[in-house]
Design a protein around this motif. Sequence first.
Motif, PDB file in Angstrom:
ATOM      1  N   TRP A   1       0.906  -1.322   0.030  1.00 29.21           N
ATOM      2  CA  TRP A   1      -0.044  -0.030   0.149  1.00 29.21           C
ATOM      3  C   TRP A   1       0.791   1.350   0.121  1.00 29.21           C
ATOM      4  O   TRP A   1       0.624   2.229  -0.704  1.00 29.21           O
ATOM      5  CB  TRP A   1      -0.805   0.064   1.305  1.00 29.21           C
ATOM      6  CG  TRP A   1      -2.176  -0.783   1.034  1.00 29.21           C
ATOM      7  CD1 TRP A   1      -2.610  -1.601   1.440  1.00 29.21           C
ATOM      8  CD2 TRP A   1      -3.298   0.049   0.375  1.00 29.21           C
ATOM      9  NE1 TRP A   1      -3.901  -1.627   1.015  1.00 29.21           N
ATOM     10  CE2 TRP A   1      -4.444  -0.678   0.389  1.00 29.21           C
ATOM     11  CE3 TRP A   1      -3.400   1.549   0.071  1.00 29.21           C
ATOM     12  CZ2 TRP A   1      -5.734  -0.363   0.011  1.00 29.21           C
ATOM     13  CZ3 TRP A   1      -4.919   1.643  -0.464  1.00 29.21           C
ATOM     14  CH2 TRP A   1      -5.745   0.963  -0.599  1.00 29.21           C
ATOM     15  N   ARG A   2       1.796   1.110   0.780  1.00 31.83           N
ATOM     16  CA  ARG A   2       2.653   2.404   0.890  1.00 31.83           C
ATOM     17  C   ARG A   2       3.250   2.952  -0.302  1.00 31.83           C
ATOM     18  O   ARG A   2       3.310   3.692  -0.785  1.00 31.83           O
ATOM     19  CB  ARG A   2       3.602   2.227   2.363  1.00 31.83           C
ATOM     20  CG  ARG A   2       4.655   3.550   2.412  1.00 31.83           C
ATOM     21  CD  ARG A   2       5.674   3.191   3.151  1.00 31.83           C
ATOM     22  NE  ARG A   2       6.628   2.056   2.875  1.00 31.83           N
ATOM     23  CZ  ARG A   2       7.502   1.422   3.380  1.00 31.83           C
ATOM     24  NH1 ARG A   2       7.691   1.798   4.557  1.00 31.83           N
ATOM     25  NH2 ARG A   2       8.199   0.562   2.755  1.00 31.83           N
ATOM     26  N   ASP A   3       4.253   1.754  -0.659  1.00 30.94           N
ATOM     27  CA  ASP A   3       5.003   1.935  -1.769  1.00 30.94           C
ATOM     28  C   ASP A   3       4.250   2.415  -3.040  1.00 30.94           C
ATOM     29  O   ASP A   3       4.629   3.124  -3.918  1.00 30.94           O
ATOM     30  CB  ASP A   3       6.012   0.893  -1.955  1.00 30.94           C
ATOM     31  CG  ASP A   3       6.775   0.634  -0.648  1.00 30.94           C
ATOM     32  OD1 ASP A   3       6.978   1.495   0.034  1.00 30.94           O
ATOM     33  OD2 ASP A   3       7.453  -0.526  -0.746  1.00 30.94           O
ATOM     34  N   ALA A   4       3.392   1.582  -3.363  1.00 34.72           N
ATOM     35  CA  ALA A   4       2.402   1.748  -4.379  1.00 34.72           C
ATOM     36  C   ALA A   4       1.746   3.228  -4.368  1.00 34.72           C
ATOM     37  O   ALA A   4       1.841   3.927  -5.493  1.00 34.72           O
ATOM     38  CB  ALA A   4       1.282   0.713  -4.776  1.00 34.72           C
ATOM     39  N   SER A   5       1.248   3.559  -3.494  1.00 35.13           N
ATOM     40  CA  SER A   5       0.722   4.813  -3.007  1.00 35.13           C
ATOM     41  C   SER A   5       1.767   6.103  -3.313  1.00 35.13           C
ATOM     42  O   SER A   5       1.348   6.878  -4.231  1.00 35.13           O
ATOM     43  CB  SER A   5      -0.011   5.131  -1.735  1.00 35.13           C
ATOM     44  OG  SER A   5      -0.973   3.983  -1.669  1.00 35.13           O
ATOM     45  N   ILE A   6       2.799   6.038  -2.591  1.00 33.76           N
ATOM     46  CA  ILE A   6       3.945   7.109  -2.771  1.00 33.76           C
ATOM     47  C   ILE A   6       4.391   7.166  -4.002  1.00 33.76           C
ATOM     48  O   ILE A   6       4.475   8.136  -4.567  1.00 33.76           O
ATOM     49  CB  ILE A   6       4.881   6.738  -1.538  1.00 33.76           C
ATOM     50  CG1 ILE A   6       4.365   6.853  -0.337  1.00 33.76           C
ATOM     51  CG2 ILE A   6       6.083   7.682  -1.926  1.00 33.76           C
ATOM     52  CD1 ILE A   6       5.257   6.489   0.567  1.00 33.76           C
ATOM     53  N   ALA A   7       4.676   6.048  -4.701  1.00 35.33           N
ATOM     54  CA  ALA A   7       5.274   6.053  -6.122  1.00 35.33           C
ATOM     55  C   ALA A   7       4.171   6.680  -7.038  1.00 35.33           C
ATOM     56  O   ALA A   7       4.646   7.510  -7.949  1.00 35.33           O
ATOM     57  CB  ALA A   7       5.519   4.621  -6.541  1.00 35.33           C
ATOM     58  N   TYR A   8       2.888   6.514  -6.846  1.00 33.10           N
ATOM     59  CA  TYR A   8       1.792   7.013  -7.719  1.00 33.10           C
ATOM     60  C   TYR A   8       1.894   8.403  -7.325  1.00 33.10           C
ATOM     61  O   TYR A   8       2.023   9.352  -8.286  1.00 33.10           O
ATOM     62  CB  TYR A   8       0.654   6.194  -7.684  1.00 33.10           C
ATOM     63  CG  TYR A   8      -0.339   7.031  -8.337  1.00 33.10           C
ATOM     64  CD1 TYR A   8      -0.527   7.045  -9.804  1.00 33.10           C
ATOM     65  CD2 TYR A   8      -1.503   7.823  -7.824  1.00 33.10           C
ATOM     66  CE1 TYR A   8      -1.149   7.706 -10.629  1.00 33.10           C
ATOM     67  CE2 TYR A   8      -2.371   8.748  -8.596  1.00 33.10           C
ATOM     68  CZ  TYR A   8      -2.308   8.376 -10.052  1.00 33.10           C
ATOM     69  OH  TYR A   8      -3.135   9.022 -10.724  1.00 33.10           O
ATOM     70  N   TRP A   9       1.633   9.006  -6.238  1.00 28.64           N
ATOM     71  CA  TRP A   9       1.729  10.388  -6.018  1.00 28.64           C
ATOM     72  C   TRP A   9       3.162  11.158  -6.499  1.00 28.64           C
ATOM     73  O   TRP A   9       2.822  12.172  -7.270  1.00 28.64           O
ATOM     74  CB  TRP A   9       1.791  10.579  -4.558  1.00 28.64           C
ATOM     75  CG  TRP A   9       0.342  10.165  -3.640  1.00 28.64           C
ATOM     76  CD1 TRP A   9       0.545   9.545  -2.546  1.00 28.64           C
ATOM     77  CD2 TRP A   9      -0.892   9.886  -4.307  1.00 28.64           C
ATOM     78  NE1 TRP A   9      -0.740   8.845  -2.210  1.00 28.64           N
ATOM     79  CE2 TRP A   9      -1.772   9.210  -3.218  1.00 28.64           C
ATOM     80  CE3 TRP A   9      -1.549  10.286  -5.256  1.00 28.64           C
ATOM     81  CZ2 TRP A   9      -2.955   9.080  -3.194  1.00 28.64           C
ATOM     82  CZ3 TRP A   9      -2.962   9.890  -5.209  1.00 28.64           C
ATOM     83  CH2 TRP A   9      -3.558   9.312  -4.265  1.00 28.64           C
TER      84      TRP A   9
END
Length: 657
Positions: free
Chosen positions: A633-641
């Motif tokens: 969740w963290r890595d996918a979300s941050i990478a997308y932002w």
Amino acid sequence: DGYALWLRHAPLEDAPWLDRGPPSIYARNGDDPTIKVATAELERGLLKLGGKRDPWGVGTMPRSLPNTPASFELDCRGDGKPNDGRFRVAADRSNKTVKISGPGSISCLYGVYALLRELSQGEDPLAVNLDEKPAMPLRMLNHWDNPDGYVERGYSGRSIFDWWRLPDHLDQRLLDYASANASIGINGTVVNNVNASPLFLTDRYIPKLKRVADALRPYGIRLYISARFSAPHEIGGLPTADPLDPRVEAWWKERADEIYAAIPDFGGFLVKANSEGQPGPQDYGRTHADGANMMARAIGDRGTVIWRAFVYSEVDPTDRAKQAYAEFVPLDGKFAGNVIVQVKNGAIDFQPREPFHPLFGAMPKTRLMLETQLTKEYLGFATHLVFLAPMWEEVLRADTGRGGTVADVIAPVGMAGVANTGSDRNWSGSHFDQANWYAFGRLAWDPGLSSEAIAREWAAQTFSREQPFLDAVVPLMLGSRQAAVDYMTPLGLTHQMATGHHYGPGPWVADLARPEWNPMYYSRADKEGIGFDRTASGSNALSQYAPAVAAQWDEPGKTSPDYLLWFHHVTWDFAMPSGKPLWNELVGRYDAGVARVDAMAQTWASLEPYVDAQRFTDVAENLRIQQQEARWWRDASIAYWQSINGLGLPAGTRPPE
Ligand code: GCU
């Protein structure tokens, strides 16, 4: 294996009262079906607590005779007061008797379970002194179970209702289900999905429903069904289901009569209308009140129509969150007396965190009931450990600004929970999800209970009553909801889950047919900033709240970080109360969520000595998955932002793992 839930009654190792000789039970009104259950449950509980040491050498508890002192006396003969379940448990130390009493037989059943709850936590029976009554009349589960056994948003196996073999066969599991519910005060159950099959209204199903209702009745649980609004047309042979057509009302009346002939205490109908493609009165140009009142007339004073305010269709493209308030507030005062409007805790859909639904307090002339979701559709299914009591406590205690808290608004009516039960051995798909079932019942009984008290009594009954265990596991549970908020949707973000199944991250999804199906609709992330402007400069959903409540949230600088991106679109460098820019704070929240799950796993690992091997491993393995998926969740979300804002990871952030 978890089947016994919180009713394990694990043997007490050190309890002087066990040495006093075998307790005896005396029940007045002993032929009453509920008193019979209460007596049997007390006996079963006491024998299990007595346990392996078999301190009394008895297989069944001795029964006392009238006018001879019994160790436990059940006296619930009715005194004309409403039989709402109130009870007393009081000890008479001089003759060593514990008396359970109340105005109706259900009082004794609730009193027995409350007493056993105390004994299971190590209390001496002669020290127990309880005087309780439920805070609200309706405490209900809503099953989203289909007749073919599939459970919508169910993560614990198949349905516990075996419609195929009913009415001839009734599974023992249903009696265990009834006992578990009664032990936490649940007194109603809707046995089928709100996306309802009309089958439940047919002659073929009424005997099946009757068999279930007969089984639940001694436990004080009334049966309800979800009713499909178009049934008169689909199975009734009528050309229409228009609520103002007299033939339609006559059809519902005839169905209700048939059901009541079989089930005299049938609770009523739950209806999802004009939402997510379900049929409803608007299909005929009528209002929710027209539809609900027609069904309410068909039922008459025999029961209730519970009409859901979860309306989600294409009515207002500017903000999905505004639809329920817009459709229902104009109908305040127009619903019949036996109609209840059931409102989800938030205006979107069971997200990890939402502000309370603006309908609470806004319909003073309508009976409103709160709907919560026990099954964790948006919270990691049964895999992630997320204790939901803190979320419900947050909602119940929210001040509506219109004459009370959410708990005050619903107190005259009740609370519903979308069930998390299924055919899994452990009922709920994971051991810790049992705690959400338990907490729901306890909060519906008494919304004033703290999450901490509920976690403690649940864990003591379910796992171990040893203090070091409880001192570690209770904080683990209490922090778990904030952890999920942080690694999934921090700072007021919402609906960032992957499409359809809602498991795992999908903030990048932007190409689904309807705008509000897309996570991008909720995040509104762009190069400059992120968040959904729900103030006057945006959708103005904020104006649906009472002015004093809206005033807390009308400027980003005043808004709690918990709701910041729910109400505001702010720049990536917006200064947070912590002093950090939003971007840094956001990244920090994702990290905090991951760190908290790591700490939960570590804590659990240290608790191995207190928990049986099977359940210890089950929980440990789920936590391992949760650790991985919090990172996902963290890595996918941050990478997308980052792909949108072009910003690097803030300085001092962890090195990549
Ligand atoms: C959510 C959920 C659906 C459910 C609906 C409802 O949208 O995803 O499965 O039917 O809520 O509450 O009616």
